[in-house]
Design an enzyme around this catalytic site. Structure first.
Site, mmCIF file in Angstrom:
data_model
loop_
_atom_site.group_PDB
_atom_site.id
_atom_site.type_symbol
_atom_site.label_atom_id
_atom_site.label_comp_id
_atom_site.label_asym_id
_atom_site.label_seq_id
_atom_site.Cartn_x
_atom_site.Cartn_y
_atom_site.Cartn_z
ATOM 1 N N GLU A 401 32.810 8.658 -38.755
ATOM 2 C CA GLU A 401 32.983 7.107 -38.663
ATOM 3 C C GLU A 401 32.196 6.495 -37.433
ATOM 4 O O GLU A 401 32.635 5.657 -37.084
ATOM 5 C CB GLU A 401 34.537 6.761 -38.828
ATOM 6 N N GLY A 402 31.103 7.093 -37.401
ATOM 7 C CA GLY A 402 30.430 6.596 -36.003
ATOM 8 C C GLY A 402 30.909 7.323 -35.046
ATOM 9 O O GLY A 402 31.976 7.149 -34.570
#
Length: 584
Positions: A401-402
């Protein structure tokens, strides 16, 4: 919407404790959802964890369908498509409870988050009718195919290509995606490809499409029960009606979905941290050395207390942000065909807070599982004890998610971009602080004063960064990363303190005592770290007389009397040991 706080605005003003949402504000329905989801995880998943970890054939689908029967797959999905359309607090509660479920949390997150929300927010009515009911029931499994062998954090450099067929009926996809959760069993893929090699676009691709294949299962450090594979597209025909949103607007879909994905992941991490503390406290109560439970030893007390304190702070941040998201979505008219896009825009307002939550909660999780292993001693290194699996499973949370590094870069850069547009009074706040320092008009007393000092430290350091680099500040990641940490800690300190103050006002100081102790301990412990980080950063931004002047200003901001945090931690550890789990 105009009366709601803007994302990042906490740095520039005061917040009324009564204006934030806290877990103490749960309704009867929220508590029922908590009990239902926690019961499902404890009874149906944790009891079958060995089977799940060994990838027992059909088990994941069985569990997804069981979750669907309880309404846990459709919380974010409108009722028109068989969903539950729950409020954001309910969705947060579900994510937190599912966070205890190890590998299943990954599968469920792929199903209910990044694997379906692109359709919810950006799909046409026909696409929603076709795909969402199956996601809700669990009979169809969703996956999100963005990452490629050469394109991770730099998603827009993807090389997967889409070309319109000569008859205009299909897009033909070619390329490879990597590390795709749920890939081994997915019926629906959200895929990003470049039309004609340059227009980054999202597509819905059926899992049984000719030419679509998957690689072997990745042999992972943790989350072993979830499916992670590469996905290969060889002349895969995707009907033109499966193009998602607009040509060349794939980045709009991807980045908006990641905001919500990061937030939900923080709730997952929170649930996992609570589980680690529960395992550690129970073990410390049971394990005896030198004739007494190790929970009675001072250094074990400190570990239990610090795990609880950081978990309390993360919980305060997560549900405060959940309240912000719920309020902004409640203020918007999402009833039209473009309602999903309007909702995505609303969530984007709090992209800064979503990134801060993701970083802080996943790092609390990492700390908690590590200390959980330490408290277990040699047994913590044995796969016979659950904490060993939690330790391995937790490592991925700071990557997907980053990465936390990417999210750290996003926080100051988003603040600067919004300030340049006039949405946030960054420069005005910096100039105001300079005036207060020059006039000596600084009153920073008690924990509330230290919270303000944290914001001031950020503004002082950001001002020095802008003075040296101007718009190029964003190119200096070492500085940007430290600025992000200052902003995160300020938000963390304030969230913990506001929650405690709200509890005092609503319940009385006696009932709120543990919350006050946790907030006070965290604030007093962290303000010194903020001061050190600011000194280190200022030394990289200024020299000689300018540096001396900045350090003198910093010293004015950080005059305080330290509390006895050793005694506070002893009090907190006693409460945790008595209950054998996280309590506030």
């Amino acid at each position: 919407m105009s009366n709601l706080p803007k994302g990042g605005s906490f740095l520039f003003g005061q917040t009324n404790p009564q204006d934030i949402f806290t877990p103490e504000d749960f309704t009867l329905e929220h508590n029922m959802i908590y009990r239902t989801t926690a019961g499902f995880v404890n009874d149906s998943i944790l009891t079958r964890m060995d089977e799940l970890e060994s990838k027992k054939e059909g088990l994941i689908r069985e569990l997804l369908e069981a979750a669907g029967e309880l309404g846990l797959n459709g919380a974010d999905i409108p009722e028109d498509y068989d969903g539950m359309n729950m409020d954001k607090i309910s969705i947060t509660i579900i994510a937190e409870c599912i966070g205890r479920s190890g590998s299943f949390a990954m599968t469920h997150g792929g199903q209910t988050g990044i694997g379906s929300m692109p359709i919810v927010m950006f799909g046409s009515n026909e696409q929603k009718k076709k795909y969402l009911p199956g996601i809700v029931s669990g009979k169809k499994v969703g996956a999100y195919a963005l990452t490629e062998p050469g394109a991770g954090s730099d998603a827009l450099s993807a090389r997967t290509r889409a070309d319109l067929s000569p008859d205009g009926n299909y897009y033909i996809l070619n390329g490879t995606k990597q590390f795709i959760t749920n890939a081994g069993m997915a019926d629906i893929f959200i895929v990003y490809a470049k039309i004609d090699g340059d227009k980054f676009t999202a597509f819905i691709v059926d899992g049984d499409s000719n030419g679509l294949s998957t690689g072997v299962e990745e042999h992972k450090m943790g989350i072993k029960g979830s499916s992670t594979r590469s996905v290969i597209f060889e002349d895969v025909k995707v009907p033109v009606e499966n193009l998602l949103f607009e040509i060349g607007k794939g980045h709009v879909v991807a980045f908006n979905i990641l905001n919500l994905g990061r937030y939900k992941l923080s709730a997952n991490a929170l649930g996992n941290a609570k589980y680690a503390l529960e395992l550690a406290a129970t073990y410390a109560n049971d394990r005896k050395q030198f004739g007494t439970p190790i929970a009675n030893f001072g250094l074990i007390k400190e570990k239990l207390a610090e795990m609880a304190i950081r978990t309390y702070v993360a919980e305060s941040m997560v549900y405060r942000t959940g309240g912000l998201l719920e309020n902004i979505l409640h203020s918007l008219d999402t009833s039209g065909d473009d309602g999903g896009q309007i909702a995505a825009k609303g969530i984007e307002e709090y992209a800064i807070e979503c990134s801060m939550n993701k970083i802080f909660a996943t790092e609390v999780q990492a700390y908690s599982v590590d200390e959980g292993v330490q408290i277990h001693g040699g047994y913590g290194f044995s796969s016979e004890y659950t904490i060993e699996r939690l330790y391995r499973d937790a490592r991925i949370y700071r990557i997907f998610e980053g990465t936390n590094e990417i999210n750290r870069v996003l926080i100051p850069s988003t603040l600067l971009r919004r300030a340049a547009k006039g949405d946030l009074p960054l420069q005005e706040a910096i100039e105001k602080l300079k005036g207060e320092i020059r006039s000596g008009d600084l009153i920073r007393e008690g924990e509330a004063g230290l919270v303000q000092a944290a914001k001031d430290i950020f503004l002082l350091t950001m001002g020095a960064g802008l003075q040296k680099y101007g718009k190029d500040l964003q190119k200096n990641q070492e500085i940007v990363g430290r600025l992000a940490d200052m902003a995160i800690r300020a938000f963390a300190m304030e969230s913990a303190w506001l929650r405690a103050q709200k509890a005092v006002a609503n319940e009385g100081e006696a009932k709120a005592k543990l919350k006050l102790s946790m907030a006070r301990t965290y604030i007093n412990a962290v303000v010194g770290l903020l001061e050190y980080s600011a000194k280190e950063t200022l030394a990289a931004l200024a020299e000689d007389e300018e540096l001396a002047s900045l350090l003198e200003d910093l010293q004015r901001l950080t005059k305080y009397t330290t509390r006895n945090t050793v005694a506070l931690r002893q009090e907190i550890a006693a409460a945790i040991s008595e209950s054998g789990k996280y309590v506030v």
